[in-house]
Design an enzyme around this catalytic site. Structure first.
Site, PDB file in Angstrom:
ATOM      1  N   CYS A 186      40.919 -16.166 -35.347  1.00  0.00           N
ATOM      2  CA  CYS A 186      41.499 -16.665 -36.597  1.00  0.00           C
ATOM      3  C   CYS A 186      41.493 -18.191 -36.532  1.00  0.00           C
ATOM      4  CB  CYS A 186      42.901 -16.099 -36.825  1.00  0.00           C
ATOM      5  SG  CYS A 186      44.109 -16.548 -35.562  1.00  0.00           S
ATOM      6  N   ASN A 200      44.853 -19.194 -33.729  1.00  0.00           N
ATOM      7  CA  ASN A 200      45.106 -18.350 -32.537  1.00  0.00           C
ATOM      8  C   ASN A 200      46.591 -18.322 -32.158  1.00  0.00           C
ATOM      9  OD1 ASN A 200      44.128 -18.218 -29.022  1.00  0.00           O
ATOM     10  ND2 ASN A 200      44.285 -16.531 -30.432  1.00  0.00           N
ATOM     11  N   CYS A 233      48.778 -16.666 -34.774  1.00  0.00           N
ATOM     12  CA  CYS A 233      49.336 -15.597 -35.618  1.00  0.00           C
ATOM     13  C   CYS A 233      48.434 -14.357 -35.645  1.00  0.00           C
ATOM     14  CB  CYS A 233      49.580 -16.085 -37.043  1.00  0.00           C
ATOM     15  SG  CYS A 233      50.897 -17.320 -37.162  1.00  0.00           S
ATOM     16  N   ARG A 234      47.410 -14.375 -36.499  1.00  0.00           N
ATOM     17  CA  ARG A 234      46.657 -13.133 -36.759  1.00  0.00           C
ATOM     18  C   ARG A 234      45.877 -12.633 -35.551  1.00  0.00           C
ATOM     19  NH1 ARG A 234      43.559 -15.550 -41.706  1.00  0.00           N
ATOM     20  NH2 ARG A 234      43.800 -17.318 -40.277  1.00  0.00           N
ATOM     21  N   SER A 235      45.113 -13.511 -34.886  1.00  0.00           N
ATOM     22  CA  SER A 235      44.281 -12.988 -33.783  1.00  0.00           C
ATOM     23  C   SER A 235      45.116 -12.511 -32.588  1.00  0.00           C
ATOM     24  CB  SER A 235      43.174 -13.972 -33.384  1.00  0.00           C
ATOM     25  OG  SER A 235      43.684 -15.197 -32.946  1.00  0.00           O
ATOM     26  N   ASP A 261      47.531 -14.289 -43.937  1.00  0.00           N
ATOM     27  CA  ASP A 261      47.995 -15.122 -42.830  1.00  0.00           C
ATOM     28  C   ASP A 261      49.511 -15.303 -42.883  1.00  0.00           C
ATOM     29  OD1 ASP A 261      48.357 -16.915 -40.830  1.00  0.00           O
ATOM     30  OD2 ASP A 261      46.740 -18.260 -41.445  1.00  0.00           O
TER      31      ASP A 261
HETATM   32  P1  4NP Z   1      46.434 -18.079 -37.614  1.00  0.00           P
HETATM   33  O1  4NP Z   1      47.478 -18.877 -38.561  1.00  0.00           O
HETATM   34  O2  4NP Z   1      45.077 -18.628 -37.954  1.00  0.00           O
HETATM   35  O3  4NP Z   1      46.621 -16.663 -38.042  1.00  0.00           O
HETATM   36  O4  4NP Z   1      46.856 -18.348 -36.187  1.00  0.00           O
HETATM   37  C1  4NP Z   1      47.494 -20.264 -38.667  1.00  0.00           C
HETATM   38  C2  4NP Z   1      47.979 -21.019 -37.632  1.00  0.00           C
HETATM   39  C3  4NP Z   1      48.028 -22.389 -37.762  1.00  0.00           C
HETATM   40  C4  4NP Z   1      47.583 -22.994 -38.909  1.00  0.00           C
HETATM   41  C5  4NP Z   1      47.083 -22.246 -39.937  1.00  0.00           C
HETATM   42  C6  4NP Z   1      47.036 -20.859 -39.814  1.00  0.00           C
HETATM   43  N1  4NP Z   1      47.678 -24.416 -39.032  1.00  0.00           N
HETATM   44  O5  4NP Z   1      47.285 -24.936 -40.100  1.00  0.00           O
HETATM   45  O6  4NP Z   1      48.129 -25.105 -38.099  1.00  0.00           O
END
Ligand code: 4NP
Length: 149
Positions: free
Chosen positions: A10, A13, A15-17, A123
């Protein structure tokens, strides 16, 4: 489609992954097949390099018996050879993976929803605790299907 190693990807790294990785470890374990697979997760971006999960993610993984130790990392060129399957959470991840893939990459890269018509995994980073729980359940369902019976 048989595979032994899966990298969930994702943007951050955190949240989703990692939710997908925890769900995959849990489901494979429940089916007595944890030894058959290598699961890992990575980011397309380096925003959170070395950081643990988002705290909500850790709580949801604990609740579902899917907790594991994690530090965020950005995907590396070697991952495109080391893993047979790289599963992305949305189209933006897919585009970033195309950009980051080295020449001669051997991994199959796909949206995690691809066999069931595509679509993004929402997300929870931008939402609340309930969204995080919902995303975990969606991902547990998807990884169960990838792992088959
Ligand atoms: P992830 O979520 O891609 O599911 O881990 C996010 C984590 C951080 C950010 C965006 C989405 N960010 O903009 O920092």
């Amino acid at each position: 489609m048989p595979f032994d190693s899966v990298l969930f990807v994702c943007l951050g790294n955190i949240c989703r992954s990692p939710l997908a990785e925890g769900a995959a470890r849990k489901v494979a374990g429940e089916r007595g097949r944890a030894h058959r697979y290598v699961f890992d997760s990575a980011a397309t971006a380096d925003y959170h390099e070395g950081e643990p999960f988002d705290p909500r993610v850790g709580a949801v993984l604990k609740k579902h018996g899917a907790y594991f130790e994690h530090r965020a990392r950005q995907i590396q060129a070697a991952d495109f050879h080391d893993f047979e399957l790289i599963l992305a959470m949305d189209e933006e991840n897919l585009r970033d993976l195309e950009r980051l893939a080295p020449t001669g990459a051997t991994a199959r890269v796909a949206l995690i929803t691809e066999p069931w018509g595509g679509g993004r995994v929402s997300d929870p980073y931008y939402a609340d605790d309930w969204a995080c729980e919902q995303t975990y359940l969606e991902l547990e369902n998807l990884v169960s299907r990838w792992l088959g019976e």
